[in-house]
Scaffold this active site. Structure first.
Site: not given
Ligand code: NAP
Length: 293
Positions: A57, A101, A124
């Site tokens: 990412k 994460q 997200d």
């Protein structure tokens, strides 16, 4: 895998094109407004898979021309320390997107951390405000994986209205938002899960079948309706010869590819789309928050 078969969806090539488009949009934002979108990625602990995902990412963020801000914290980081970092990132005007994460270490209150992210920076799309907005049809940030799946489906099916869609799996991060997106596209949506009766028959009713269960190759070829679009979200590591391992999806690809009208492979299907959509969500968050929507 026979990559040349026309019914195999090349998620990697699609994602590369998307990432290129986003890089162009980042360059335009910089040139016109002097703005560089910023994405903060927070990694807690040393989970090897998470380290790979975060590296991926942050690399892609840099390639796109955005500013990547990586925070690597020790596995012993407390919920309170993490909340303080989130508060700092929420208040930082140079940060347009925040991604924590998952999974977080067991002692960290993960829901509290996700709830603390400002919804307008929640790239997200996991915050309950964004989940709620998606379900009532309001503008929101949509979770990257289902967003990428929807793009792949739309690329193959011009009109989704009235089609039967089955989403296998009901997690908050994949199954539920995927079902909302397909409902929004006027599909007739069935959500299947571990208590669903006669799963093969339910799957066989699907014109569009999205598998997100985390069970290696569970969906067999005879579960697939001939001509259906099959999107395999699963990423499962299984033993391979000579003590090695390999990645497989939730669908038995070799069987399903003979029946499906279109199907994503694993790897090279949904995975790259997730990262590309993260870049897209960061751009969207940047534009909305800074008033360039
Ligand atoms: P999850 O939170 O574990 O949810 C799994 C879902 O599958 C649950 O709803 C569960 O039902 C259902 N399920 C499990 N076993 C089943 C069975 N035997 N029959 C029917 N349903 C069953 O998983 P997730 O986070 O959604 O992830 C799913 C998969 O996608 C994993 O392999 C994950 O690694 C992968 N993934 C990939 C990406 C990507 O970028 N490609 C992103 C996210 C996730 P219940 O609710 O009844 O327990």
């Amino acid at each position: 895998m026979t990559a040349s078969r026309p019914n195999i969806i090349d998620g990697k090539a699609f994602a590369d094109r998307l990432a290129q488009r986003y890089a162009g949009e980042v360059a335009a934002l910089k040139a016109k407004h002097g703005i560089t979108p910023g994405l903060a990625v927070v990694l807690v602990g040393e989970n090897p898979a998470s380290q790979v995902y975060v590296r991926n990412k942050t690399n892609q963020t840099a390639v796109s021309g955005m500013r990547g801000i990586k925070h690597t914290l020790s596995a012993s980081t407390t919920t309170q320390q993490l909340l303080e970092l989130i508060a700092q990132l929420n208040a930082d005007n140079e940060v347009d997107g925040i991604l924590v994460q998952l999974p977080l270490p067991a002692h960290v209150d993960a829901p509290a951390i996700l709830d603390a992210i400002a919804p307008e920076k929640d790239v997200d799309g996991f915050h309950y405000v964004n989940a709620g907005k998606l379900s009532v049809g309001r503008e929101s940030l949509v979770p990257c994986t289902p967003l990428g799946c929807e793009m792949l489906i739309r690329d193959r099916v011009a009109d989704l209205a009235g089609l039967n869609a089955v989403v296998l799996g009901r997690s908050n991060i994949v199954g539920k938002p995927m079902a909302q997106l397909l409902l929004r596209a006027d599909c007739t949506v069935t959500m299947a899960h571990s208590k669903t009766r006669d799963l093969p028959a339910v799957c066989r009713s699907a014109d569009i079948l999205v598998a997100a269960v985390g069970r290696p190759q569970m969906v067999r070829g005879d579960w697939v309706k001939p001509g259906a679009v099959v999107i395999d979200v699963g990423i499962n590591r299984v033993p391979a010869p000579e003590g090695k391992t390999r990645l497989v999806g939730d669908v038995n690809f070799d069987e399903a590819v003979r029946v499906a009208g279109a199907i994503t492979p694993v790897p090279g299907g949904v995975g790259p789309m997730t990262v590309a959509c993260l870049l897209g969500n960061t751009l969207t968050a940047c534009r909305r928050r800074r008033g360039f929507a």
